[in-house]
Design a protein around this motif. Structure first.
Motif, mmCIF file in Angstrom:
data_model
loop_
_atom_site.group_PDB
_atom_site.id
_atom_site.type_symbol
_atom_site.label_atom_id
_atom_site.label_comp_id
_atom_site.label_asym_id
_atom_site.label_seq_id
_atom_site.Cartn_x
_atom_site.Cartn_y
_atom_site.Cartn_z
ATOM 1 N N ARG A 187 37.556 15.584 -11.226
ATOM 2 C CA ARG A 187 36.606 15.697 -9.508
ATOM 3 C C ARG A 187 37.111 15.006 -8.602
ATOM 4 N NH1 ARG A 187 31.918 13.716 -6.948
ATOM 5 N NH2 ARG A 187 30.703 15.228 -6.102
ATOM 6 N N ALA A 188 37.593 15.380 -7.661
ATOM 7 C CA ALA A 188 38.236 14.979 -6.519
ATOM 8 C C ALA A 188 37.649 15.183 -5.016
ATOM 9 C CB ALA A 188 39.542 15.634 -6.201
ATOM 10 N N ARG A 189 37.295 14.441 -4.574
ATOM 11 C CA ARG A 189 36.385 13.964 -3.167
ATOM 12 C C ARG A 189 37.970 13.428 -2.275
ATOM 13 N NH1 ARG A 189 34.524 17.538 -6.291
ATOM 14 N NH2 ARG A 189 32.541 17.712 -5.803
ATOM 15 N N LEU A 190 38.387 14.498 -1.306
ATOM 16 C CA LEU A 190 38.937 14.203 -0.485
ATOM 17 C C LEU A 190 39.005 14.339 1.444
ATOM 18 C CD1 LEU A 190 40.916 13.513 -2.495
ATOM 19 C CD2 LEU A 190 43.291 13.842 -0.810
ATOM 20 N N ALA A 191 38.762 13.174 2.379
ATOM 21 C CA ALA A 191 38.290 13.497 3.187
ATOM 22 C C ALA A 191 38.905 12.502 4.348
ATOM 23 C CB ALA A 191 36.721 12.480 4.090
ATOM 24 N N GLY A 192 39.385 13.971 5.524
ATOM 25 C CA GLY A 192 40.560 13.550 6.183
ATOM 26 C C GLY A 192 39.960 12.217 7.579
ATOM 27 N N LEU A 193 40.152 11.894 8.098
ATOM 28 C CA LEU A 193 39.738 11.619 9.828
ATOM 29 C C LEU A 193 41.332 11.423 11.113
ATOM 30 C CD1 LEU A 193 40.470 8.381 10.578
ATOM 31 C CD2 LEU A 193 39.579 7.520 8.182
ATOM 32 N N GLY A 194 40.432 11.941 11.875
ATOM 33 C CA GLY A 194 41.792 11.471 12.867
ATOM 34 C C GLY A 194 42.172 12.961 13.138
ATOM 35 N N ILE A 195 41.801 14.250 12.076
ATOM 36 C CA ILE A 195 42.555 15.444 12.166
ATOM 37 C C ILE A 195 42.069 16.892 12.938
ATOM 38 C CG2 ILE A 195 44.316 14.681 9.886
ATOM 39 C CD1 ILE A 195 41.885 16.363 8.755
ATOM 40 N N GLY A 196 40.911 16.287 13.758
ATOM 41 C CA GLY A 196 40.390 17.767 14.537
ATOM 42 C C GLY A 196 39.209 16.721 15.143
ATOM 43 N N GLY A 197 38.223 18.092 15.137
ATOM 44 C CA GLY A 197 37.217 17.691 16.359
ATOM 45 C C GLY A 197 35.652 17.377 15.522
#
Length: 282
Positions: A208-218
């Motif tokens: 199970r993988a959960r990745l979240a990105g910040l600073g890359i869109g609205g």
């Protein structure tokens, strides 16, 4: 600069705070004030009245409830960062918090305030998405729960109604390994890009993988393309590199005064690589 004129009210209960917000569509809840007050100083926010919820005892709990870490919206960021309970059951939260502004900001800023502000570069928003957080909100119609991924709808906008207050964050406690990394010009600056990662394993295989990105869109958002690369594989160098490339290739970052899109994609790839390397060595 100075903010435009406003009234100030300190309610004695959560119910009173909800009623005050419902009575004036231009009212705003005030918790730590580390995001709202600067926006008011720059005239980007013009609330008619500030409803100070920062001292409501209903919002200050930090506890374990069976398989869930429950954090009141009014818990100070520094308190969560240094909490032995958070360190034990949800280390990703502490990792993310260390990147939020500076010590003084975290000593005043609150967990709920950062989430309700919905900054696209907010570390706490990314951590909440990666951890599958449930957000409890309270309004005139009672309490309801919304998934973190559905809370953030646009830059500085959430799915909360005008009369609703974010009151609690519920983080499921799982047997996962975590990593967090961001790329910023200086410590304490807004991130050009960052990644929060939570992975579960069966032996050496990612289940199970959960990745979240910040600073890359609205908004802060999950990175499903990178997650798919990781599932069913060992977390070795090839998998980490492939997932980092998938994260960068899937992003459509903005072009603004802080960075152009290619710079943000490169920063996202580097952040994903570093976050997953932390998981591999956890």
């Amino acid at each position: 600069m100075k903010p435009p004129p406003f009234d100030y009210v300190r309610p004695g209960s959560l119910g009173e705070a909800v009623r005050l917000l419902a009575a004036d569509e231009d009212a705003k809840a005030l918790a730590g004030g580390q995001s709202l007050l600067p926006m008011m100083n720059f005239r980007l926010a013009r609330p008619s009245v500030l409803v100070d919820i920062g001292r409501l005892p209903e919002l200050t709990e930090l506890r374990r409830d069976d398989g869930v870490l429950v954090i009141g919206a009014g818990v100070r960021q520094r308190a969560a960062e240094t909490s032995p309970l958070v360190r034990q059951v949800c280390p990703l939260l502490g990792q993310a918090l260390r990147h939020v502004g500076h010590h003084q900001i975290r000593s005043r800023g609150t967990i709920g305030g950062s989430l309700a502000h919905a900054d696209p570069a907010a570390e706490l928003c990314a951590a909440a998405c990666a951890l599958d957080a449930e957000i409890v909100v309270t309004g005139t119609d009672g309490r309801r729960t919304v998934a973190a991924a559905e809370l953030f709808v646009a830059p500085y906008q959430t799915s909360l109604a005008a009369d609703e207050i974010l009151t609690e964050v519920r983080l499921p406690i799982r047997d996962a390994r975590h990593g967090f990394a961001e790329i910023a010009r200086r410590a304490g600056d807004f991130a050009i890009a960052g990644v929060a990662a939570a992975l579960e394993f069966d032996g050496g295989t990612v289940t199970r993988a959960r990745l979240a990105g910040l600073g890359i869109g609205g908004t802060v958002r999950r990175l499903p393309e990178a997650e798919e690369v990781l599932r069913g594989r060992a977390l070795d160098g090839d998998a980490i590199g492939a997932a980092a490339r998938a994260a960068a290739d899937s992003a459509t970052p903005p072009d603004d005064l802080h960075a152009d899109p290619e710079t943000r994609r490169a920063a996202l790839r580097a952040a994903a690589q570093r976050a997953l390397e932390q998981v591999a060595h956890d």
